[in-house]
Design a protein around this motif. Structure first.
Motif, PDB file in Angstrom:
ATOM      1  N   LEU A 184       0.390  26.003  -9.826  1.00 23.79           N
ATOM      2  CA  LEU A 184       0.517  25.608 -11.229  1.00 23.79           C
ATOM      3  C   LEU A 184       0.558  23.973 -11.062  1.00 23.79           C
ATOM      4  O   LEU A 184      -0.043  23.205 -11.826  1.00 23.79           O
ATOM      5  N   LEU A 185       1.362  23.420 -10.355  1.00 21.05           N
ATOM      6  CA  LEU A 185       1.740  21.951 -10.132  1.00 21.05           C
ATOM      7  C   LEU A 185       0.300  21.336  -9.857  1.00 21.05           C
ATOM      8  O   LEU A 185      -0.104  20.324 -10.442  1.00 21.05           O
ATOM      9  N   MET A 186      -0.424  21.893  -8.801  1.00 23.03           N
ATOM     10  CA  MET A 186      -1.569  21.560  -8.455  1.00 23.03           C
ATOM     11  C   MET A 186      -2.739  21.251  -9.509  1.00 23.03           C
ATOM     12  O   MET A 186      -3.447  20.307  -9.739  1.00 23.03           O
ATOM     13  N   ALA A 187      -2.565  22.273 -10.375  1.00 19.14           N
ATOM     14  CA  ALA A 187      -3.628  22.602 -11.285  1.00 19.14           C
ATOM     15  C   ALA A 187      -3.059  21.284 -12.490  1.00 19.14           C
ATOM     16  O   ALA A 187      -4.045  20.505 -13.053  1.00 19.14           O
ATOM     17  N   GLN A 188      -1.795  21.122 -12.637  1.00 20.23           N
ATOM     18  CA  GLN A 188      -1.279  20.314 -13.693  1.00 20.23           C
ATOM     19  C   GLN A 188      -1.546  18.790 -13.446  1.00 20.23           C
ATOM     20  O   GLN A 188      -1.938  17.967 -14.116  1.00 20.23           O
ATOM     21  N   LYS A 189      -1.576  18.519 -11.904  1.00 18.53           N
ATOM     22  CA  LYS A 189      -1.833  17.092 -11.518  1.00 18.53           C
ATOM     23  C   LYS A 189      -3.255  16.849 -11.324  1.00 18.53           C
ATOM     24  O   LYS A 189      -3.671  15.856 -11.018  1.00 18.53           O
ATOM     25  N   LEU A 192      -4.776  23.124 -19.122  1.00 25.00           N
ATOM     26  CA  LEU A 192      -5.704  23.967 -18.586  1.00 25.00           C
ATOM     27  C   LEU A 192      -6.612  24.301 -19.654  1.00 25.00           C
ATOM     28  O   LEU A 192      -6.099  24.758 -20.842  1.00 25.00           O
ATOM     29  N   ALA A 193      -7.938  24.189 -19.543  1.00 23.93           N
ATOM     30  CA  ALA A 193      -8.783  24.921 -20.426  1.00 23.93           C
ATOM     31  C   ALA A 193      -9.059  26.396 -20.136  1.00 23.93           C
ATOM     32  O   ALA A 193      -9.589  26.673 -18.849  1.00 23.93           O
ATOM     33  N   PHE A 194      -8.770  27.394 -20.861  1.00 27.72           N
ATOM     34  CA  PHE A 194      -9.117  28.693 -20.813  1.00 27.72           C
ATOM     35  C   PHE A 194     -10.137  29.013 -21.590  1.00 27.72           C
ATOM     36  O   PHE A 194     -10.694  28.668 -22.477  1.00 27.72           O
ATOM     37  N   PRO A 195     -11.208  29.805 -20.628  1.00 26.84           N
ATOM     38  CA  PRO A 195     -12.442  30.681 -21.353  1.00 26.84           C
ATOM     39  C   PRO A 195     -11.810  31.267 -22.240  1.00 26.84           C
ATOM     40  O   PRO A 195     -10.872  32.099 -22.312  1.00 26.84           O
ATOM     41  N   ASP A 196     -12.683  31.626 -23.448  1.00 24.85           N
ATOM     42  CA  ASP A 196     -12.554  32.934 -24.157  1.00 24.85           C
ATOM     43  C   ASP A 196     -12.414  34.164 -23.701  1.00 24.85           C
ATOM     44  O   ASP A 196     -11.903  34.834 -24.051  1.00 24.85           O
ATOM     45  N   GLU A 197     -13.463  34.211 -22.353  1.00 28.59           N
ATOM     46  CA  GLU A 197     -13.428  35.747 -21.802  1.00 28.59           C
ATOM     47  C   GLU A 197     -12.631  35.650 -20.795  1.00 28.59           C
ATOM     48  O   GLU A 197     -12.555  34.992 -20.062  1.00 28.59           O
ATOM     49  N   ALA A 198     -11.877  36.813 -20.786  1.00 28.29           N
ATOM     50  CA  ALA A 198     -10.934  37.031 -19.482  1.00 28.29           C
ATOM     51  C   ALA A 198     -11.426  37.815 -18.402  1.00 28.29           C
ATOM     52  O   ALA A 198     -12.261  38.497 -18.834  1.00 28.29           O
ATOM     53  N   LEU A 199     -10.974  37.549 -17.286  1.00 28.69           N
ATOM     54  CA  LEU A 199     -11.480  38.177 -16.036  1.00 28.69           C
ATOM     55  C   LEU A 199     -11.187  39.552 -16.222  1.00 28.69           C
ATOM     56  O   LEU A 199     -11.777  40.562 -15.829  1.00 28.69           O
ATOM     57  N   SER A 200      -9.690  39.891 -16.192  1.00 28.30           N
ATOM     58  CA  SER A 200      -9.301  41.251 -16.170  1.00 28.30           C
ATOM     59  C   SER A 200      -7.839  41.303 -16.882  1.00 28.30           C
ATOM     60  O   SER A 200      -7.648  40.316 -17.604  1.00 28.30           O
ATOM     61  N   GLY A 201      -6.991  42.460 -16.613  1.00 31.02           N
ATOM     62  CA  GLY A 201      -5.923  42.291 -17.348  1.00 31.02           C
ATOM     63  C   GLY A 201      -4.912  43.016 -16.224  1.00 31.02           C
ATOM     64  O   GLY A 201      -4.911  43.528 -15.221  1.00 31.02           O
ATOM     65  N   THR A 202      -3.466  42.758 -16.741  1.00 29.81           N
ATOM     66  CA  THR A 202      -2.450  43.071 -15.533  1.00 29.81           C
ATOM     67  C   THR A 202      -1.262  43.969 -16.701  1.00 29.81           C
ATOM     68  O   THR A 202      -1.211  43.544 -17.623  1.00 29.81           O
ATOM     69  N   ARG A 203      -0.772  44.821 -16.034  1.00 28.41           N
ATOM     70  CA  ARG A 203       0.136  45.613 -16.444  1.00 28.41           C
ATOM     71  C   ARG A 203       1.482  45.480 -15.599  1.00 28.41           C
ATOM     72  O   ARG A 203       1.563  46.154 -14.634  1.00 28.41           O
ATOM     73  N   ILE A 204       2.764  45.026 -16.212  1.00 21.88           N
ATOM     74  CA  ILE A 204       3.885  44.966 -15.288  1.00 21.88           C
ATOM     75  C   ILE A 204       4.658  46.156 -15.338  1.00 21.88           C
ATOM     76  O   ILE A 204       5.094  46.466 -16.728  1.00 21.88           O
ATOM     77  N   ALA A 251      -9.642  24.277 -10.804  1.00 25.49           N
ATOM     78  CA  ALA A 251      -9.460  25.554 -11.501  1.00 25.49           C
ATOM     79  C   ALA A 251      -8.083  26.223 -10.830  1.00 25.49           C
ATOM     80  O   ALA A 251      -8.010  25.962  -9.580  1.00 25.49           O
ATOM     81  N   LEU A 252      -7.551  27.232 -11.543  1.00 25.33           N
ATOM     82  CA  LEU A 252      -6.482  28.125 -11.059  1.00 25.33           C
ATOM     83  C   LEU A 252      -6.820  29.409 -11.336  1.00 25.33           C
ATOM     84  O   LEU A 252      -7.191  29.643 -12.434  1.00 25.33           O
ATOM     85  N   LEU A 253      -6.983  30.307 -10.459  1.00 28.55           N
ATOM     86  CA  LEU A 253      -7.535  31.721 -10.689  1.00 28.55           C
ATOM     87  C   LEU A 253      -6.411  32.826 -10.978  1.00 28.55           C
ATOM     88  O   LEU A 253      -5.476  32.688 -10.282  1.00 28.55           O
ATOM     89  N   ASP A 254      -6.671  33.495 -11.832  1.00 31.19           N
ATOM     90  CA  ASP A 254      -5.820  34.802 -12.225  1.00 31.19           C
ATOM     91  C   ASP A 254      -4.466  34.085 -12.934  1.00 31.19           C
ATOM     92  O   ASP A 254      -3.245  34.331 -12.188  1.00 31.19           O
ATOM     93  N   ILE A 255      -4.728  33.597 -14.006  1.00 27.61           N
ATOM     94  CA  ILE A 255      -3.487  33.129 -14.530  1.00 27.61           C
ATOM     95  C   ILE A 255      -3.700  33.438 -16.179  1.00 27.61           C
ATOM     96  O   ILE A 255      -4.588  33.719 -16.787  1.00 27.61           O
ATOM     97  N   GLY A 256      -2.526  33.730 -16.666  1.00 25.16           N
ATOM     98  CA  GLY A 256      -2.429  34.090 -18.257  1.00 25.16           C
ATOM     99  C   GLY A 256      -1.968  32.862 -18.829  1.00 25.16           C
ATOM    100  O   GLY A 256      -1.633  31.784 -18.159  1.00 25.16           O
ATOM    101  N   SER A 292      -9.161  22.683 -15.008  1.00 24.82           N
ATOM    102  CA  SER A 292      -8.184  21.396 -15.050  1.00 24.82           C
ATOM    103  C   SER A 292      -8.762  20.599 -15.980  1.00 24.82           C
ATOM    104  O   SER A 292      -9.618  20.170 -16.117  1.00 24.82           O
ATOM    105  N   LEU A 293      -7.603  20.305 -17.299  1.00 23.49           N
ATOM    106  CA  LEU A 293      -7.972  19.295 -17.928  1.00 23.49           C
ATOM    107  C   LEU A 293      -7.951  17.734 -17.419  1.00 23.49           C
ATOM    108  O   LEU A 293      -8.715  17.168 -17.921  1.00 23.49           O
TER     109      LEU A 293
END
Length: 257
Positions: free
Chosen positions: A74-79, A100-112, A84-89, A213-214
Motif C-alpha cells: 500500500l505504501l509503495m503505491a501511495q508513494k 489510487l485510480a480504480f477501473p470501473d470493472e473489477a477483476l474478481s471477488g472475495t468472500r471472507i 499499480a497494486l494488484l488485488d485490492i479493494g 497509482s495517481l
C-alpha cells in the motif's frame, strides 16, 4: 513545400496513434494471495495475475510483478514507487481512491469467512458469537466498522495468511479470518487441510481490482484497462485461464454491490 507536407503527414499519423501504442513495462506490486496471485517455482502466477497480464498485453504493455507484505505494498503505491497494486479493494469508505485510480470493472471477488480447528467446531451466528474470542486478521486490510470496532472480542493482526493459519494451529487464536479460496489453498499447501474447517457464512466480501497509482498519473490507464477487461471477460481466453486453475469464474465473480 515537401518538408511542410511531410511534417503535416507525421502530425496526422501521430494524432491517429492509439495510446496503447506507447508500450511500456508496468511495475505492479501485490501480496501473495493464492490462488488469485502468488509465486510458484520463482514465477508469478494466479488467475487474477494471468487476467491482468493478458489485458495489459492487449493494451500493448507488459506487467512486471513484485511481492510485498500488504502494508508495504500500500505504501509503495501511495508513494508512486509502482504503477499499480494488484488485488485490492476500494476500502470501507473508498479511502484508497485518494491515491489510487480504480477501473470501473473489477477483476474478481472475495468472500471472507472464519477458519477454525476441526477439533473445536464453530457455528457463526453474528458478531456476538465471537464474544470472548481472538480472531486473527491481516495487517493493512480493510474490515467493516462493526467488526473492526466491536469491544467484546480481540483482533490480532499478522503480515501473511500463512502466519494466520499457523497461529490457529498452535492455539494462539480461536479463528483465522481469511478469504475462503485463499484459506483452503493455504491449508492444502501447508498439509493441514484435514485439521482446519471454515464457517461457510461470509462475514464480508468485496470486489478486487488492479488499481493504478495517481502519483504516477495513471487515471487514463485505469479507464482504458476497465474497457479492455470488460471485453476480455467475453473471450474463450478468459475462460481458459480459470480452467487452468480448476476454478469456475462464477465462484470468484465480483459481488453485485
Amino acid at each position: 513545400m515537401r518538408a511542410v507536407q511531410a511534417l503535416v503527414g507525421w502530425l496526422c499519423v501521430g494524432l491517429l496513434v492509439s495510446p496503447y501504442a506507447f508500450a511500456r513495462e508496468l511495475l505492479v506490486v501485490s501480496e501473495a494471495f493464492a490462488p488469485y496471485v502468488f509465486e510458484e517455482q520463482g514465477q508469478p502466477t494466479g488467475f487474477d495475475y494471468d487476467v491482468s497480464k493478458a489485458v495489459l498485453a492487449r493494451m500493448g504493455h507488459t506487467l512486471k510483478l513484485s511481492f510485498a507484505p500488504w502494508k508495504r505494498a500500500l505504501l509503495m503505491a501511495q508513494k508512486g514507487e509502482v504503477d499499480a497494486l494488484l488485488d485490492i479493494g476500494r476500502g470501507d469508505q473508498n479511502e484508497r481512491e485518494d491515491f489510487l485510480a480504480f477501473p470501473d470493472e473489477a477483476l474478481s471477488g472475495t468472500r471472507i469467512t472464519l477458519f477454525y480447528l476441526k477439533r473445536n467446531p464453530f457455528r457463526y451466528e453474528g458478531l456476538f458469537s465471537l464474544a470472548g474470542k481472538t480472531v486473527g486478521t491481516l495487517a493493512g486490510y480493510a474490515y467493516s466498522p462493526d467488526f473492526a470496532n466491536a469491544p467484546y472480542f480481540q483482533r490480532e493482526a499478522v503480515e501473511t495468511h500463512e502466519q494466520n493459519l499457523r497461529k490457529l494451529l498452535r492455539g494462539h487464536i480461536d479463528f483465522a479470518m481469511l478469504d475462503t479460496a485463499v484459506g483452503i489453498y493455504t491449508a492444502r499447501r501447508l498439509g493441514v487441510a484435514d485439521q482446519i474447517g471454515y464457517e461457510p457464512i461470509s462475514i464480508s466480501g468485496g470486489k478486487l481490482y488492479i488499481a493504478f497509482s495517481l502519483a504516477r498519473g495513471q487515471q487514463s490507464l485505469a479507464r482504458d484497462f476497465s474497457k479492455t477487461l470488460s471485453a476480455f471477460k467475453q473471450t474463450a481466453e478468459y475462460r481458459a485461464i480459470f480452467a487452468r486453475y480448476g476454478i469456475d469464474p462464477a465462484s470468484v465473480a465480483p459481488p453485485e454491490f
